[in-house]
Write a protein that holds these residues in place. Structure first.
Motif, short mmCIF file in Angstrom:
data_model
loop_
_atom_site.label_atom_id
_atom_site.label_comp_id
_atom_site.label_asym_id
_atom_site.label_seq_id
_atom_site.Cartn_x
_atom_site.Cartn_y
_atom_site.Cartn_z
N ILE A 169 -12.20 -31.64 -7.84
CA ILE A 169 -11.77 -31.95 -9.21
C ILE A 169 -12.65 -33.05 -9.80
N GLY A 170 -12.95 -34.07 -9.02
CA GLY A 170 -13.82 -35.15 -9.50
C GLY A 170 -15.20 -34.66 -9.87
N ASN A 171 -15.76 -33.76 -9.08
CA ASN A 171 -17.08 -33.23 -9.39
C ASN A 171 -17.06 -32.28 -10.59
N VAL A 172 -15.98 -31.55 -10.76
CA VAL A 172 -15.85 -30.69 -11.94
C VAL A 172 -15.83 -31.57 -13.19
N LEU A 173 -15.09 -32.67 -13.15
CA LEU A 173 -15.06 -33.59 -14.29
C LEU A 173 -16.45 -34.15 -14.58
N PHE A 174 -17.13 -34.56 -13.53
CA PHE A 174 -18.48 -35.12 -13.68
C PHE A 174 -19.42 -34.09 -14.30
N CYS A 175 -19.43 -32.88 -13.75
CA CYS A 175 -20.35 -31.84 -14.23
C CYS A 175 -20.01 -31.38 -15.64
N THR A 176 -18.72 -31.32 -15.96
CA THR A 176 -18.31 -30.92 -17.31
C THR A 176 -18.83 -31.91 -18.34
N ASN A 177 -18.69 -33.18 -18.05
CA ASN A 177 -19.16 -34.18 -19.00
C ASN A 177 -20.67 -34.29 -19.01
N CYS A 178 -21.32 -34.00 -17.90
CA CYS A 178 -22.79 -33.98 -17.90
C CYS A 178 -23.30 -32.88 -18.81
N SER A 179 -22.65 -31.73 -18.77
CA SER A 179 -23.08 -30.63 -19.63
C SER A 179 -22.81 -30.96 -21.09
N LEU A 215 -18.29 -40.00 -18.92
CA LEU A 215 -17.36 -39.82 -20.03
C LEU A 215 -17.67 -40.82 -21.14
N ARG A 216 -17.91 -42.05 -20.79
CA ARG A 216 -18.22 -43.06 -21.80
C ARG A 216 -19.47 -42.67 -22.58
N LYS A 217 -20.45 -42.14 -21.87
CA LYS A 217 -21.68 -41.72 -22.53
C LYS A 217 -21.40 -40.56 -23.49
N SER A 218 -20.59 -39.59 -23.05
CA SER A 218 -20.30 -38.44 -23.93
C SER A 218 -19.47 -38.88 -25.13
N LEU A 219 -18.58 -39.86 -24.96
CA LEU A 219 -17.80 -40.36 -26.09
C LEU A 219 -18.70 -41.10 -27.08
#
Length: 186
Positions: A70-80, A169-173
């Motif tokens: 779950i943590g890696n899915v969150l990371f990869c989702t926000n990276c994309s 997440l902070r970067k995407s926001l």
């Protein structure tokens, strides 16, 4: 954007919850591991009963794998999401992204060691019959502190993945905010 923050916070709390269950399971496995007094010898043959550490170890493995995924899915989702918002003239990756990637590598290194430790220790906690043993017909005991070391590494791994996910997440926001301010009429 507020909905995205809420979903993200909820997801991170699920990751932390699974990691905490894994840590508690490791501590319980350490307390219930097979001790030397449980070992029975019959000549050269040995016998160890199954301990409750087996069940706790399996629970720790399952919860930790779920938390890591779950943590890696969150990371990869926000990276994309970040890569979609990047402009083509950005040659240098931001410092926060490099930190997030370093934390992700630390998380995966810790994850690998935890899986090896817990798999071996949990496997040793199964019943070892006379003559069958754990490996080559010999009985093996889990050393004290193995499950505690795994719990500490779970803490390191989860902390790393959560910090990297928050950094991304902070970067995407920030990207979302800059898009909103650039599209507002003047």
């Amino acid at each position: 954007m507020e909905k995205r923050r809420f979903v993200y916070a909820l997801s991170l709390s699920i990751v932390v919850s699974f990691a905490l269950v894994a840590i508690v399971s490791c501590i319980a496995a350490e307390l219930h591991r097979t001790k030397t007094k449980d070992l029975r010898l019959d000549g050269k043959l040995c016998y160890l009963p199954e301990s409750q550490a087996f069940r706790y170890g399996v629970a720790a493995l399952a919860c930790f794998v779920i938390a890591q995924v779950i943590g890696n899915v969150l990371f990869c989702t926000n990276c994309s999401l970040n890569s979609r918002g990047k402009k083509n003239n950005d040659q240098q990756p931001p410092r926060r992204s490099i930190l997030a990637i370093i934390l992700l590598v630390i998380s995966w290194a810790s994850f690998t060691v935890v899986i090896l430790l817990l798999s071996a220790a949990t496997s040793m906690s199964r019943q070892q019959q006379y003559g069958a043993g754990w490996l080559s017909g010999e009985c093996y005991l889990v050393k004290s502190g193995v499950y505690i070391a795994a719990a500490i590494l779970i803490l390191v791994s989860t902390g790393s993945i959560v910090c990297s996910a928050v950094a991304v997440l902070r970067k995407s926001l920030q990207i979302d905010e800059s898009r909103k301010t650039s599209t507002l009429p003047k």
